[in-house]
Scaffold this motif. Structure first.
Motif: not given
Ligand code: URA
Length: 210
Positions: A192-196, A135-137, A200-204, A104-106
């Motif tokens: 917030h280290a989200y890809i633009v 692959l974000a950060t 969005g959040d792939a897991g969610d 998990y990302r701290d």
């Molecule tokens: N993880 C995600 O699920 N989405 C992002 O944009 C970045 C990291």
């Protein structure tokens, strides 16, 4: 561009990715699309697997027929969103072995912290493909590949559906010998280290947790 980055531009992959990106795409549809794209990415990542031949008999005649050489692949899901790619890989390569890595990302440092890891003991004898849709950060993918190397993996490949340029740079500098397969390289990361523009959040989006 880094020589070990392969962008899978296949029209079916690109079309399905666009459907996934749309914010109104529901969870069940998102999950189904990721599974389908995973099969297409699996096809690309296995394109150069070595073959040997074995003697078989068709109803008409004996022949030397091609079969995959050596031990079957090992597929590693980087939890939890990696599970969204896993099923498509197993649809195409049912006898693959499977490992899981939980990182998990701290939220403050964005550094990956390991909470789970279980991989096949003979991982060093198998082509090992690590899966994470985003692959974000790049820090999770770098950490996961390092742990796989520590566990004995020698032939590694990375699959991420979507990549940020920042993450690719980090990954390619840390693991220049690991080919990475991705469907698209987006513009950037946000604060917030989200890809633009991303998805969005792939897991969610996979599991409907938000
Ligand atoms: N993880 C995600 O699920 N989405 C992002 O944009 C970045 C990291």
């Amino acid at each position: 561009m880094y020589p070990n980055v392969h962008v899978v531009g296949h029209p079916l992959v690109q079309h399905k990715l666009t459907l996934m990106r749309r914010k109104e795409t529901p969870t069940a549809e998102f999950r189904r699309l990721l599974r389908e794209i995973a099969m297409l990415l699996a096809y690309e990542v296995t394109r150069d697997l070595p073959l040997t031949t074995e003697k078989i008999e068709t109803p008409v005649a004996p022949m030397q027929a091609p079969v995959l050489e050596g031990k079957k692949l090992c597929v590693i899901s980087i939890l939890r969103a990696g599970n969204g790619l896993l099923d498509g890989f197993l649809d195409l390569i049912p006898s693959a072995r499977v490992g899981h890595i939980g990182l998990y990302r701290d939220p403050h440092t964005l550094v990956p912290v390991e909470y789970y890891m279980k991989v096949p003991q003979d991982i060093g004898e198998r082509l090992t493909v690590a899966l994470d849709p985003m692959l974000a950060t790049g820090h999770s993918a770098v950490a996961a590949c390092q742990r796989l190397r520590d566990a004995g993996a020698t032939k590694l490949r990375m699959v991420s559906l979507l990549s940020a340029p920042e993450g690719l740079k980090v990954f390619c500098e840390a693991h220049p010998d690991v080919p990475i397969y991705t469907a698209a390289i987006d513009d950037r990361l946000n604060d917030h280290a989200y890809i633009v523009p991303g998805l969005g959040d792939a897991g969610d989006r996979l599991y409907g947790t938000k």
